[in-house]
Design an enzyme around this catalytic site. Structure first.
Site, short mmCIF file in Angstrom:
data_model
loop_
_atom_site.label_atom_id
_atom_site.label_comp_id
_atom_site.label_asym_id
_atom_site.label_seq_id
_atom_site.Cartn_x
_atom_site.Cartn_y
_atom_site.Cartn_z
N ASP A 33 24.88 48.29 32.51
CA ASP A 33 24.68 46.84 32.43
C ASP A 33 24.41 46.23 33.80
OD1 ASP A 33 27.24 47.20 33.47
OD2 ASP A 33 28.27 46.27 31.78
N ASN A 52 39.58 42.73 27.05
CA ASN A 52 39.35 42.30 25.65
C ASN A 52 38.70 43.41 24.81
OD1 ASN A 52 36.76 42.37 26.63
ND2 ASN A 52 36.24 40.25 26.17
N HIS A 94 35.93 45.13 25.62
CA HIS A 94 34.47 45.29 25.72
C HIS A 94 34.13 46.61 26.40
CE1 HIS A 94 34.01 42.96 29.82
NE2 HIS A 94 34.16 44.24 30.04
N GLU A 104 30.67 42.40 24.15
CA GLU A 104 31.88 41.60 23.97
C GLU A 104 32.34 41.67 22.51
OE1 GLU A 104 33.36 40.70 26.48
OE2 GLU A 104 32.14 39.65 27.98
C1 GLP Z 1 33.06 44.71 33.52
C2 GLP Z 1 31.86 45.64 33.26
C3 GLP Z 1 32.26 46.82 32.44
C4 GLP Z 1 33.57 47.32 33.00
C5 GLP Z 1 34.66 46.35 32.63
C6 GLP Z 1 36.02 46.66 33.24
O1 GLP Z 1 32.82 43.40 33.20
N1 GLP Z 1 30.73 45.04 32.64
O2 GLP Z 1 31.23 47.81 32.48
O3 GLP Z 1 33.87 48.57 32.45
O4 GLP Z 1 34.25 45.03 32.85
O5 GLP Z 1 36.06 46.33 34.58
P1 GLP Z 1 37.17 46.88 35.56
O6 GLP Z 1 36.96 48.34 35.66
O7 GLP Z 1 36.94 46.18 36.85
O8 GLP Z 1 38.49 46.56 34.96
#
Ligand code: GLP
Length: 256
Positions: free
Chosen positions: A75, A150, A152, A157
């Site tokens: 992404d 959440n 995702h 989402e």
């Molecule tokens: C972000 C990214 C995801 C990531 C997730 C968790 O918004 N788009 O690809 O896996 O949220 O982030 P983190 O690893 O910083 O907790």
């Protein structure tokens, strides 16, 4: 239900990252050393940072020809300039592509690393082209995933459709709050949209590795373990239908 045996617990973030990196490298190394192509799906966020460091150490010690190694990111924020310090393009350059190119001149991010273009004028065309590029590579061999608080995955989402493909999505309020830490705590600075691989795109990867650490992830890991079947409001539950999925969690994330 997720099979409990797919969860590997390590004492802390560093140990979970090392376990995940070793696992991933055990897939990448045989393919590349036999001259075969390997397509590694990459995630961003805090979760894979140490994993990438460990993976780079393994690459450094292996002296592999990386000309058949491709990376494909999940992404990117949209819109965002590629050179923005919080773009996922910048993140990848800092944490993986740049150091890997230093390790071996046989890896060239210009031609071997795909990430959605946050600067695309026509975002719909960009999404379709991204799917085509993944197909042209023959699909993803192993996709690395973090998980949002959440539930995702990528930026899919809650409410995301299991048939979804690469598309522009609105970020959930929770995600904007969570990610504001990267924008000096200013939620208004976080882009409102992103381009993300869809659930169906992710599910087509041959293998999935999810990394989760810290107590903030404990409620979502608990929710995944309690889920009996895939639920639209917790996108990561879709992963239970995938034939080869592995969770690398630390004790704090696995504590609830
Ligand atoms: C972000 C990214 C995801 C990531 C997730 C968790 O918004 N788009 O690809 O896996 O949220 O982030 P983190 O690893 O910083 O907790």
């Amino acid at each position: 239900m997720f099979d409990p045996s797919i969860f590997t617990e390590s004492p802390d973030f560093n140990a979970a990252s090392l376990e995940a990196a070793k696992y991933i490298f055990s897939r990448v190394h045989p393919a590349l050393s036999e001259g075969k192509q390997f397509v590694l799906g990459m995630a961003t966020g805090n979760s894979p940072i140490k994993l990438y460091e460990e993976l780079l150490t393994l690459f450094r010690g292996a002296d592999l020809d990386l000309s058949q190694f491709y990376t494909v990111n999940l992404d990117e924020y949209y819109p965002i300039p590629q050179a923005h310090e919080q773009s996922y393009h910048t993140y990848m350059m800092q944490h993986f592509w740049g150091p890997l190119q230093q390790i071996s001149g046989t890896f060239n991010p210009q031609t071997q690393a795909l990430i959605p273009n946050g600067e695309a004028k026509d975002s719909t065309a960009e999404c379709a082209a991204y799917e085509d590029k993944i197909k042209a590579l023959g699909g993803i061999d192993l996709q690395i995933l973090g998980i949002g608080t959440n539930g995702h995955i990528g930026f899919n989402e809650p409410g995301s459709d299991p048939d979804s493909r690469t598309r522009v999505v609105q970020l959930a309020e929770q995600t904007i709050q969570d990610n504001s830490m990267h924008f000096a705590g200013d939620a208004t600075a976080v882009p409102r949209e992103a381009i993300t691989m869809g659930i169906a795109t992710i599910m087509e990867a041959k293998e999935l590795v999810i990394i989760a650490s810290g107590q903030s992830k404990a409620p979502i890991i608990r929710a995944l373990k309690d889920a009996k079947e895939p639920q639209k409001d917790i996108p990561a539950t879709y992963l239970m239908d995938h034939p080869a999925v592995h969770f690398f969690v630390d004790a704090a994330a696995n504590a609830a």
